[in-house]
Design a protein around this motif. Structure first.
Motif, PDB file in Angstrom:
ATOM      1  N   GLN A  13      13.217   7.410  10.116  1.00  0.00           N
ATOM      2  CA  GLN A  13      14.627   7.034  10.132  1.00  0.00           C
ATOM      3  C   GLN A  13      14.785   5.529  10.306  1.00  0.00           C
ATOM      4  OE1 GLN A  13      16.448   9.564  13.148  1.00  0.00           O
ATOM      5  NE2 GLN A  13      17.178  10.916  11.511  1.00  0.00           N
ATOM      6  N   THR A  14      15.923   5.051   9.911  1.00  0.00           N
ATOM      7  CA  THR A  14      16.258   3.632  10.074  1.00  0.00           C
ATOM      8  C   THR A  14      16.045   3.208  11.519  1.00  0.00           C
ATOM      9  OG1 THR A  14      17.907   3.835   8.319  1.00  0.00           O
ATOM     10  CG2 THR A  14      18.060   1.924   9.761  1.00  0.00           C
ATOM     11  N   GLY A  15      15.391   2.077  11.687  1.00  0.00           N
ATOM     12  CA  GLY A  15      15.098   1.568  13.018  1.00  0.00           C
ATOM     13  C   GLY A  15      13.770   2.020  13.579  1.00  0.00           C
ATOM     14  N   GLY A  16      13.132   2.960  12.894  1.00  0.00           N
ATOM     15  CA  GLY A  16      11.857   3.489  13.361  1.00  0.00           C
ATOM     16  C   GLY A  16      10.681   2.604  12.998  1.00  0.00           C
ATOM     17  N   SER A  17       9.483   3.107  13.300  1.00  0.00           N
ATOM     18  CA  SER A  17       8.254   2.350  13.083  1.00  0.00           C
ATOM     19  C   SER A  17       7.217   3.210  12.386  1.00  0.00           C
ATOM     20  CB  SER A  17       7.676   1.869  14.421  1.00  0.00           C
ATOM     21  OG  SER A  17       8.558   1.003  15.080  1.00  0.00           O
ATOM     22  N   LEU A  18       6.342   2.533  11.663  1.00  0.00           N
ATOM     23  CA  LEU A  18       5.162   3.156  11.053  1.00  0.00           C
ATOM     24  C   LEU A  18       4.039   2.130  11.091  1.00  0.00           C
ATOM     25  CD1 LEU A  18       6.414   4.982   7.816  1.00  0.00           C
ATOM     26  CD2 LEU A  18       5.421   6.067   9.838  1.00  0.00           C
ATOM     27  N   ARG A  19       2.800   2.626  11.111  1.00  0.00           N
ATOM     28  CA  ARG A  19       1.654   1.731  10.984  1.00  0.00           C
ATOM     29  C   ARG A  19       0.804   2.201   9.818  1.00  0.00           C
ATOM     30  NH1 ARG A  19      -3.371   0.429  15.076  1.00  0.00           N
ATOM     31  NH2 ARG A  19      -4.002   2.517  14.376  1.00  0.00           N
ATOM     32  N   LEU A  20       0.662   1.315   8.855  1.00  0.00           N
ATOM     33  CA  LEU A  20      -0.193   1.585   7.700  1.00  0.00           C
ATOM     34  C   LEU A  20      -1.599   1.057   7.968  1.00  0.00           C
ATOM     35  CD1 LEU A  20       2.185   0.587   4.761  1.00  0.00           C
ATOM     36  CD2 LEU A  20       2.040   2.753   6.013  1.00  0.00           C
ATOM     37  N   SER A  21      -2.579   1.757   7.421  1.00  0.00           N
ATOM     38  CA  SER A  21      -3.978   1.337   7.545  1.00  0.00           C
ATOM     39  C   SER A  21      -4.582   1.157   6.162  1.00  0.00           C
ATOM     40  CB  SER A  21      -4.788   2.381   8.313  1.00  0.00           C
ATOM     41  OG  SER A  21      -4.284   2.585   9.606  1.00  0.00           O
ATOM     42  N   CYS A  22      -5.470   0.198   6.054  1.00  0.00           N
ATOM     43  CA  CYS A  22      -6.191  -0.047   4.807  1.00  0.00           C
ATOM     44  C   CYS A  22      -7.660  -0.205   5.166  1.00  0.00           C
ATOM     45  CB  CYS A  22      -5.652  -1.290   4.122  1.00  0.00           C
ATOM     46  SG  CYS A  22      -6.603  -1.819   2.668  1.00  0.00           S
ATOM     47  N   VAL A  23      -8.468   0.770   4.798  1.00  0.00           N
ATOM     48  CA  VAL A  23      -9.902   0.707   5.060  1.00  0.00           C
ATOM     49  C   VAL A  23     -10.586   0.040   3.870  1.00  0.00           C
ATOM     50  CG1 VAL A  23     -11.988   2.012   5.521  1.00  0.00           C
ATOM     51  CG2 VAL A  23      -9.809   2.761   6.505  1.00  0.00           C
ATOM     52  N   VAL A  24     -11.332  -1.004   4.155  1.00  0.00           N
ATOM     53  CA  VAL A  24     -11.965  -1.808   3.105  1.00  0.00           C
ATOM     54  C   VAL A  24     -13.467  -1.579   3.123  1.00  0.00           C
ATOM     55  CG1 VAL A  24     -12.211  -4.118   2.154  1.00  0.00           C
ATOM     56  CG2 VAL A  24     -10.174  -3.530   3.492  1.00  0.00           C
ATOM     57  N   SER A  25     -14.050  -1.368   1.954  1.00  0.00           N
ATOM     58  CA  SER A  25     -15.500  -1.246   1.842  1.00  0.00           C
ATOM     59  C   SER A  25     -15.970  -2.048   0.643  1.00  0.00           C
ATOM     60  CB  SER A  25     -15.918   0.231   1.707  1.00  0.00           C
ATOM     61  OG  SER A  25     -15.335   0.814   0.569  1.00  0.00           O
ATOM     62  N   GLY A  26     -17.258  -2.365   0.645  1.00  0.00           N
ATOM     63  CA  GLY A  26     -17.800  -3.149  -0.447  1.00  0.00           C
ATOM     64  C   GLY A  26     -18.180  -4.546   0.006  1.00  0.00           C
ATOM     65  N   TYR A  27     -18.437  -5.410  -0.960  1.00  0.00           N
ATOM     66  CA  TYR A  27     -18.945  -6.745  -0.672  1.00  0.00           C
ATOM     67  C   TYR A  27     -17.826  -7.683  -0.231  1.00  0.00           C
ATOM     68  CZ  TYR A  27     -23.265  -5.267  -2.887  1.00  0.00           C
ATOM     69  OH  TYR A  27     -24.420  -4.603  -3.201  1.00  0.00           O
ATOM     70  N   THR A  28     -18.001  -8.277   0.920  1.00  0.00           N
ATOM     71  CA  THR A  28     -16.985  -9.191   1.443  1.00  0.00           C
ATOM     72  C   THR A  28     -16.964 -10.513   0.697  1.00  0.00           C
ATOM     73  OG1 THR A  28     -18.535  -9.980   3.114  1.00  0.00           O
ATOM     74  CG2 THR A  28     -17.069  -8.174   3.737  1.00  0.00           C
ATOM     75  N   ASP A  29     -18.025 -10.815  -0.046  1.00  0.00           N
ATOM     76  CA  ASP A  29     -18.054 -12.064  -0.798  1.00  0.00           C
ATOM     77  C   ASP A  29     -17.007 -12.106  -1.908  1.00  0.00           C
ATOM     78  OD1 ASP A  29     -21.671 -12.580  -0.702  1.00  0.00           O
ATOM     79  OD2 ASP A  29     -20.093 -12.920   0.768  1.00  0.00           O
ATOM     80  N   TYR A  30     -16.448 -10.952  -2.254  1.00  0.00           N
ATOM     81  CA  TYR A  30     -15.520 -10.882  -3.381  1.00  0.00           C
ATOM     82  C   TYR A  30     -14.081 -11.217  -2.998  1.00  0.00           C
ATOM     83  CZ  TYR A  30     -19.046  -8.621  -6.315  1.00  0.00           C
ATOM     84  OH  TYR A  30     -20.165  -8.338  -7.055  1.00  0.00           O
ATOM     85  N   TYR A  31     -13.819 -11.470  -1.728  1.00  0.00           N
ATOM     86  CA  TYR A  31     -12.442 -11.766  -1.349  1.00  0.00           C
ATOM     87  C   TYR A  31     -12.423 -12.616  -0.085  1.00  0.00           C
ATOM     88  CZ  TYR A  31     -13.211  -7.960   2.014  1.00  0.00           C
ATOM     89  OH  TYR A  31     -13.716  -7.159   3.015  1.00  0.00           O
ATOM     90  N   ASN A  32     -11.294 -13.342   0.116  1.00  0.00           N
ATOM     91  CA  ASN A  32     -11.114 -14.059   1.378  1.00  0.00           C
ATOM     92  C   ASN A  32      -9.855 -13.617   2.106  1.00  0.00           C
ATOM     93  OD1 ASN A  32      -9.031 -15.291  -0.029  1.00  0.00           O
ATOM     94  ND2 ASN A  32      -9.604 -17.376   0.537  1.00  0.00           N
ATOM     95  N   CYS A  33      -9.136 -12.649   1.521  1.00  0.00           N
ATOM     96  CA  CYS A  33      -7.921 -12.166   2.182  1.00  0.00           C
ATOM     97  C   CYS A  33      -7.600 -10.742   1.749  1.00  0.00           C
ATOM     98  CB  CYS A  33      -6.736 -13.078   1.870  1.00  0.00           C
ATOM     99  SG  CYS A  33      -6.235 -13.094   0.144  1.00  0.00           S
ATOM    100  N   ILE A  34      -6.849 -10.084   2.594  1.00  0.00           N
ATOM    101  CA  ILE A  34      -6.306  -8.753   2.305  1.00  0.00           C
ATOM    102  C   ILE A  34      -4.793  -8.847   2.438  1.00  0.00           C
ATOM    103  CG2 ILE A  34      -6.217  -6.319   2.948  1.00  0.00           C
ATOM    104  CD1 ILE A  34      -8.940  -7.109   1.952  1.00  0.00           C
ATOM    105  N   ALA A  35      -4.087  -8.350   1.429  1.00  0.00           N
ATOM    106  CA  ALA A  35      -2.628  -8.416   1.440  1.00  0.00           C
ATOM    107  C   ALA A  35      -2.031  -7.022   1.285  1.00  0.00           C
ATOM    108  CB  ALA A  35      -2.136  -9.310   0.310  1.00  0.00           C
ATOM    109  N   TRP A  36      -0.803  -6.920   1.752  1.00  0.00           N
ATOM    110  CA  TRP A  36       0.002  -5.719   1.506  1.00  0.00           C
ATOM    111  C   TRP A  36       1.092  -6.090   0.508  1.00  0.00           C
ATOM    112  CZ3 TRP A  36      -0.951  -0.806   3.022  1.00  0.00           C
ATOM    113  CH2 TRP A  36      -1.846  -0.611   4.062  1.00  0.00           C
ATOM    114  N   PHE A  37       1.229  -5.269  -0.501  1.00  0.00           N
ATOM    115  CA  PHE A  37       2.310  -5.376  -1.462  1.00  0.00           C
ATOM    116  C   PHE A  37       3.118  -4.081  -1.398  1.00  0.00           C
ATOM    117  CE2 PHE A  37       1.388  -9.097  -4.153  1.00  0.00           C
ATOM    118  CZ  PHE A  37       0.139  -9.433  -3.675  1.00  0.00           C
ATOM    119  N   ARG A  38       4.313  -4.127  -1.948  1.00  0.00           N
ATOM    120  CA  ARG A  38       5.113  -2.911  -2.037  1.00  0.00           C
ATOM    121  C   ARG A  38       5.930  -2.920  -3.319  1.00  0.00           C
ATOM    122  NH1 ARG A  38       9.658  -3.876   2.744  1.00  0.00           N
ATOM    123  NH2 ARG A  38      10.838  -5.516   1.673  1.00  0.00           N
TER     124      ARG A  38
END
Length: 125
Positions: A13-38
């Motif tokens: 409901q409006t005013g409420g909260s949620l927590r999203l999770s993003c589990v990352v696997s693989g080679y870390t050399d391929y990125y320097n950041c993690i972003a959320w889009f919608r």
């Protein structure tokens, strides 16, 4: 290669909260950041927040600043998006993405080569 798996979406409901999770696997050399889009109904995909893996620098879109918090747990290789004071306009599919950029245009999708499958967030009054 890098794999990302989101979870934590749902209905709230409006005013409420949620927590999203993003589990990352693989080679870390391929990125320097993690972003959320919608992407909301009938809208273009937009950047919400980003965190840089070295140093923890973060940026937010104006529409969520002060309400959303991005964080990471390096041990679990998980990036979180804590969403508080949710509004109906936050209704969207939320995606996490891994990429490389210097922060000045962090919300440009072109910088992100790896994407998760998305998780739906629905906010109702």
């Amino acid at each position: 290669q890098v794999q990302l798996v989101e979870s934590g979406g749902g209905s709230v409901q409006t005013g409420g909260s949620l927590r999203l999770s993003c589990v990352v696997s693989g080679y870390t050399d391929y990125y320097n950041c993690i972003a959320w889009f919608r992407q909301g109904p009938g809208k273009e995909r937009e950047g919400v927040a980003v965190i840089y893996t070295r140093g923890g620098r973060t940026y937010y879109s104006d529409s969520v600043k002060g309400r959303f918090t991005i964080s990471e747990d390096n041990t679990e290789r998980t990036v979180y998006l804590q969403m508080d004071s949710l509004k109906r306009e936050d209704t969207a599919s939320y995606y996490c993405a891994a990429g490389t950029n210097d922060g000045t245009t962090w919300n440009w999708q072109t910088w992100y080569n790896f994407w998760g499958q998305g998780t739906q967030v629905t906010v109702s009054s």
